[in-house]
Design an enzyme around this catalytic site. Structure first.
Site, PDB file in Angstrom:
ATOM      1  N   HIS A  56       3.895   5.639  -0.786  1.00  0.00           N
ATOM      2  CA  HIS A  56       4.447   4.388  -0.255  1.00  0.00           C
ATOM      3  C   HIS A  56       4.619   3.386  -1.398  1.00  0.00           C
ATOM      4  CE1 HIS A  56       3.050   4.948   4.208  1.00  0.00           C
ATOM      5  NE2 HIS A  56       3.853   5.916   3.780  1.00  0.00           N
ATOM      6  N   GLU A  58       3.776   0.310  -1.707  1.00  0.00           N
ATOM      7  CA  GLU A  58       2.590  -0.487  -2.047  1.00  0.00           C
ATOM      8  C   GLU A  58       1.616   0.297  -2.924  1.00  0.00           C
ATOM      9  OE1 GLU A  58       3.883   0.137   0.999  1.00  0.00           O
ATOM     10  OE2 GLU A  58       3.037  -1.224   2.485  1.00  0.00           O
ATOM     11  N   CYS A  86       0.970  -0.303   6.124  1.00  0.00           N
ATOM     12  CA  CYS A  86       0.312   0.613   7.055  1.00  0.00           C
ATOM     13  C   CYS A  86      -1.192   0.608   6.783  1.00  0.00           C
ATOM     14  CB  CYS A  86       0.883   2.015   6.885  1.00  0.00           C
ATOM     15  SG  CYS A  86       0.358   2.815   5.348  1.00  0.00           S
ATOM     16  N   CYS A  89      -2.112   1.784   3.125  1.00  0.00           N
ATOM     17  CA  CYS A  89      -1.836   0.782   2.087  1.00  0.00           C
ATOM     18  C   CYS A  89      -2.760  -0.420   2.238  1.00  0.00           C
ATOM     19  CB  CYS A  89      -0.374   0.368   2.138  1.00  0.00           C
ATOM     20  SG  CYS A  89       0.713   1.731   1.676  1.00  0.00           S
TER      21      CYS A  89
END
Ligand SMILES: [Zn+2]
Length: 149
Positions: A56, A58, A86, A89
């Site tokens: 992801h 992040e 999410c 993260c």
């Protein structure tokens, strides 16, 4: 006109990253990490390309920022991300002790807010900056994806 370094300015940079993800056929999420008005990390979702569910935006931005700073804690840093983080993260952001998280669009289903993921007590979170632009890009991605299948 000189553009001020404000939340909208940095969220636009995160949106540019999201657009890059979009162009690669990745779910369009982008992130930048800023310290003292300076961008020290830029990243976008690469889960397909890297074949890695942890890729992801992040997660990559956290690693890049820590490398830049030469330390694992992201004190005094702000993360700008185009989608509410999410649980994974948010968990990583907890460990980073980041000062501030600014997201654009909400993720009602998988975002950390509705799932009550604990953030670090030092971390402030706020959202809604350029939310319409971020969700429009997301919608366009899924519409195009559906049309390809
Ligand atoms: Zn995530």
């Amino acid at each position: 006109m000189i553009q001020p370094f404000d939340d909208t300015y940095f969220m636009k940079k995160a949106l540019q990253e999201a657009q890059e993800a979009f162009d690669k056929g990745e779910i369009p999420v982008g992130a930048v990490i800023v310290i003292k008005d300076r961008i020290i990390a830029r990243a976008h979702n690469l889960t397909e390309r890297l074949n890695d569910v942890t890729a992801h935006a992040e997660m990559q931005a956290i690693t890049a920022a820590a490398n830049f700073l030469g330390g694992k804690y992201l004190k005094d840093c702000t993360l700008y991300v185009t989608l509410e983080p999410c649980q994974m993260c948010a968990g990583a952001l907890y460990w980073s002790q980041i000062s501030r998280i600014v997201y654009a669009a909400r993720d009602e289903q998988r975002g950390c807010i509705n799932l009550n993921t604990k953030l670090h007590p030092k971390t402030k979170i706020e959202g809604g900056i350029l939310a319409e632009e971020a969700s429009a890009l997301m919608k366009r991605f899924f519409v195009e994806k559906r049309n390809l299948n």
